[in-house]
Design an enzyme around this catalytic site. Structure first.
Site: not given
Length: 337
Positions: A206, A260
């Protein structure tokens, strides 16, 4: 809108993911982060808004196939790219997010459109794509986002999964959401990544940015292609408000990176900004957030955190995190804190 009289020069922080970045990828990561810093900080230096700076910085990272955002992202289990992004303006307390988009080159631009042009905060899938198209964004074929490199990685990941081999790149023994996150407890010590932490050779991560502008406004942006071999429709922390991204002029701006599921369960972005609002220095709050992520759920990741007075913090418990900081005093990048 809540603004502060500026007490510090405009500041921009970016990250390009926290994971076991191999030596042969180090130069590309630092070069990509520096390019994003240069573009974003040039906006701040001429008096531009924090939200414009973080959007521009993340766009650069989305367009760079080094990172897991935009073109070159990880593939889902059915061989497609699905992208998520969030943008938040801490002065207006406005946010825009998109998830599971397959036909947009830059999901952070779509997130900006949601923030500015919609009474809603979040769109997913085809609805997000059609909203973006209706507001001037081009829809592309998903194949334009797919690289042969990622097809090879997907094949390797499927072979590993078929052989029952776990991927311990990000998370730990307490995360119950995926066998890919499992790490045996005897490999770990409190507050530290597992001794057995090792790169799979198939990873990148990310991207995100946080900024403070000359008017004292904060903004944050995070964008991702998600995890390798993910089930189509899976959404991680990156585009969820308060999880992988958050901004509030009365608290701080934050962007996170890593696996996540643990970050979501802890609403870790909001957790960190709340501590800054309560008086904790961002440098300390960043370290505390990553310690909390690990000690509570065995999670691995990284954080960039920027307060309304210009103080900032960076932390990670992965072997590396691509990061950069830009102020009028200069640009600095690195791979470890």
């Amino acid at each position: 809108m809540i603004t502060h009289s500026p007490t510090h020069d405009p500041t921009l922080l970016v990250h390009g993911g926290a994971w076991a970045i191999p030596a042969d990828a180090a130069e590309a990561h630092q070069a990509g982060v520096r390019h994003a810093l240069e573009v974003g900080h040039e906006i701040l230096a001429r008096g531009g808004a924090a939200i414009d700076a973080v959007e521009a910085a993340v766009t650069i990272l989305e367009d760079d196939p080094t990172f897991d955002a935009g073109r070159g992202s990880f593939l889902t289990s059915n061989g497609r790219v699905q992208l998520d992004a969030l943008l938040m303006d801490g002065g207006r307390m406005k946010a825009g997010g998109v998830a599971c988009v397959e036909r947009l080159r830059n999901p952070i631009h779509a997130a900006r459109l949601v923030l500015e042009q919609s009474p809603h905060v979040y769109f997913v899938g085809e609805g997000a794509e059609l909203f973006a198209q209706a507001h001037g964004m081009e829809l592309i074929d998903n194949s334009e986002l797919v690289l042969d490199r990622e097809r090879e990685r997907l094949g390797q990941a499927k072979s590993r999964a078929a052989a029952g081999l776990a991927d311990d790149t990000f998370s730990g023994h307490l995360d119950d959401k995926s066998p890919e996150t499992a790490v045996s407890s005897d490999q770990q010590s409190p507050g530290r990544p597992a001794e057995g932490f090792r790169p799979s050779g198939q990873d990148h991560d990310t991207v995100g940015a946080v900024a403070l502008d000359a008017r004292g406004n904060l903004a944050a942006a995070t964008s991702t292609g998600g995890t390798l071999n993910k089930t189509p429709g899976r959404v991680g922390d990156s585009s969820l408000i308060g999880c992988g991204c958050y901004a509030d002029n009365l608290a701080a701006a934050v962007s996170l990176t890593g696996w996540g599921e643990p970050i979501m369960k802890l609403v870790l972005g909001k957790w960190a900004t709340d501590r800054v609002a309560a008086g904790t220095a961002p440098e300390i709050a960043a370290r505390e957030a990553i310690s909390y992520l690990y000690n509570r759920l065995g999670g691995h990741g990284g954080i960039i955190l920027l307060g309304p007075d210009g103080r900032f913090g960076l932390a990670h418990n992965t072997p590396a995190m691509a990061w950069g900081v830009a102020t009028p005093g200069g640009l600095h990048t690195g791979l470890t804190i």
